[in-house]
Design a protein around this motif. Sequence first.
Motif, PDB file in Angstrom:
ATOM      1  N   TYR A 155      -5.868  -5.061 -14.729  1.00 29.32           N
ATOM      2  CA  TYR A 155      -4.931  -4.002 -14.301  1.00 29.32           C
ATOM      3  C   TYR A 155      -4.476  -3.195 -15.518  1.00 29.32           C
ATOM      4  CZ  TYR A 155      -1.110  -1.568 -12.080  1.00 29.32           C
ATOM      5  OH  TYR A 155      -0.285  -0.577 -11.606  1.00 29.32           O
ATOM      6  N   GLY A 173       2.307   1.929  -3.297  1.00 30.97           N
ATOM      7  CA  GLY A 173       1.333   2.087  -4.379  1.00 30.97           C
ATOM      8  C   GLY A 173       1.228   0.875  -5.287  1.00 30.97           C
ATOM      9  N   ARG A 191      -7.961  -0.338 -10.712  1.00 28.05           N
ATOM     10  CA  ARG A 191      -7.010  -0.273  -9.600  1.00 28.05           C
ATOM     11  C   ARG A 191      -7.667  -0.605  -8.261  1.00 28.05           C
ATOM     12  NH1 ARG A 191      -4.258  -0.240 -13.354  1.00 28.05           N
ATOM     13  NH2 ARG A 191      -2.600   1.175 -13.992  1.00 28.05           N
ATOM     14  N   GLY A 192      -6.840  -0.920  -7.280  1.00 23.69           N
ATOM     15  CA  GLY A 192      -7.263  -1.105  -5.889  1.00 23.69           C
ATOM     16  C   GLY A 192      -8.369  -2.131  -5.743  1.00 23.69           C
ATOM     17  N   LYS A 193      -9.332  -1.818  -4.887  1.00 23.81           N
ATOM     18  CA  LYS A 193     -10.409  -2.774  -4.576  1.00 23.81           C
ATOM     19  C   LYS A 193     -11.330  -3.014  -5.760  1.00 23.81           C
ATOM     20  CE  LYS A 193      -9.089  -3.815  -0.513  1.00 23.81           C
ATOM     21  NZ  LYS A 193      -8.416  -5.117  -0.413  1.00 23.81           N
ATOM     22  N   ASP A 194     -11.214  -2.196  -6.825  1.00 23.50           N
ATOM     23  CA  ASP A 194     -12.034  -2.438  -8.019  1.00 23.50           C
ATOM     24  C   ASP A 194     -11.517  -3.635  -8.826  1.00 23.50           C
ATOM     25  OD1 ASP A 194     -13.726  -0.382  -7.406  1.00 23.50           O
ATOM     26  OD2 ASP A 194     -12.623   1.113  -8.589  1.00 23.50           O
ATOM     27  N   SER A 245      -8.521  -8.470  -5.992  1.00 22.43           N
ATOM     28  CA  SER A 245      -7.542  -7.731  -5.183  1.00 22.43           C
ATOM     29  C   SER A 245      -7.484  -8.341  -3.782  1.00 22.43           C
ATOM     30  CB  SER A 245      -7.907  -6.253  -5.107  1.00 22.43           C
ATOM     31  OG  SER A 245      -8.776  -6.032  -4.040  1.00 22.43           O
ATOM     32  N   LYS A 271       0.845  -1.200   0.000  1.00 23.42           N
ATOM     33  CA  LYS A 271       0.000   0.000   0.000  1.00 23.42           C
ATOM     34  C   LYS A 271       0.882   1.253   0.000  1.00 23.42           C
ATOM     35  CE  LYS A 271      -4.209   1.454   2.263  1.00 23.42           C
ATOM     36  NZ  LYS A 271      -5.036   1.354   3.438  1.00 23.42           N
ATOM     37  N   ASP A 308      -0.576  -2.632  -6.389  1.00 25.24           N
ATOM     38  CA  ASP A 308      -1.764  -3.459  -6.242  1.00 25.24           C
ATOM     39  C   ASP A 308      -1.336  -4.920  -6.113  1.00 25.24           C
ATOM     40  OD1 ASP A 308      -4.240  -1.963  -6.244  1.00 25.24           O
ATOM     41  OD2 ASP A 308      -3.594  -1.220  -8.203  1.00 25.24           O
TER      42      ASP A 308
END
Length: 373
Positions: free
Chosen positions: A360, A132, A365-368, A372, A129, A134
């Motif tokens: 990706y 940055g 990104r992230g929780k989308d 993840s 995190k 994923d």
Amino acid sequence: QTKITRATKTAGKRDDGASESLRQSYRRSDDAVVFKVLCYDTTSWVRENFEPQVEAFNQNQEFIVLKMDYTADRLDVNTASYAVGYDGVCLFVNDTASADVLQILSMGGVGVICMRCAGFDRVDLNAAKTFGLDVVRVPAYSPYAVAEHAIALLMSVNRKTHSANTRVKMANFTLDSGLLGMDIHGKNVGVMGTGKIGQILCSIVKGFGANLLVYDVFEADCVKEMGGKYVSKEEIYQICDVIFLMMPLLPATKHTINADVLPLLKKGVIIINTSRGGLIDTTALLDGIKSGIIGGAGLDVYENEGDYFFQDWSAKNVDDPVLQQLLGNNKIVMTAHQAFFTREAIDKIVSTTIENIQEYSEGIRGKDLSNSV
Ligand code: NAD
């Protein structure tokens, strides 16, 4: 397959001569992005299974070319720099993604860590995190593969098929000396961890006609419906003839089987671990087997497997004294982290990993990201 839209073409960061020739070889639009992933800890099965699916993926894409490179080396502080210039890395169970490793990856331009497995206990998620990065994984590939392998280990430890096969091949057809097993029917079988794999295992255990006792921090209705009884850890230790460890490796589950647990166990219990080696204090397990408290163990994982598993050590000296004891003990049946290794599971691992990379590369990104961590 979903086409990549033009809006996503900025996801791949580098665009050198090699990328140009890759685009040419796939007759892509000049706008096509080359997304580069370095696959660590690659043995032949990884390459043999990824290469055709990556090729098929590329044939179906107009705006992206996935370029997967492979290294046999594990990811650690010494090898992290290999990934400079890559968009992502693809890792397996024994790669180390500690904070210092993740910093090197991030500085080299890597944006995504793609685990080609379910577990992520060797990834420092806080550091990911911070830098940055994923992290995506394959949450389920075949719970059947792992549950069925756990049963194979139990049946081998219990019915001594590993010893019997060697003896019969040497034309020793006697039943003397150590081949006697027990019926699983009617025995108390404990399953610790009733998640995806544990639930499949429970249904197989019920098929034996065993009494199913389970432990988990969350109770699963389907396990209760099939006749499983949730009890305390202590009850599992005290009354079970067989204990399966099916929970993830967490601070709360590390060394679940340890020296303090030994006096609580039913004499002769068989312990099966296909989850993570760290669930067992191996020295305590060996002590338990030597004293006869533990009747035998089936292990697909070992807490210090990272230096050995997935490599051929047959012509070298195994210099880990604890592993030497495991290998030399006939009451222990061991496999080298192969519980997942079925045709169905591998196909799912490869296809989900490519889907994760595709998402990706589309800019999600992230929780989308669907998978993840
Ligand atoms: P899962 O997440 O579906 O289930 C894990 C279960 O453990 C959950 O029900 C959870 O509530 C329970 N749990 C969590 N903390 C606990 C605790 N402190 N005490 C008791 N239970 C606890 O996972 P899964 O898909 O069933 O996989 C289980 C493990 O199997 C994975 O974590 C992985 O380490 C291992 N695995 C091994 C292989 C192999 O090839 N050997 C392959 C896949 C998975």
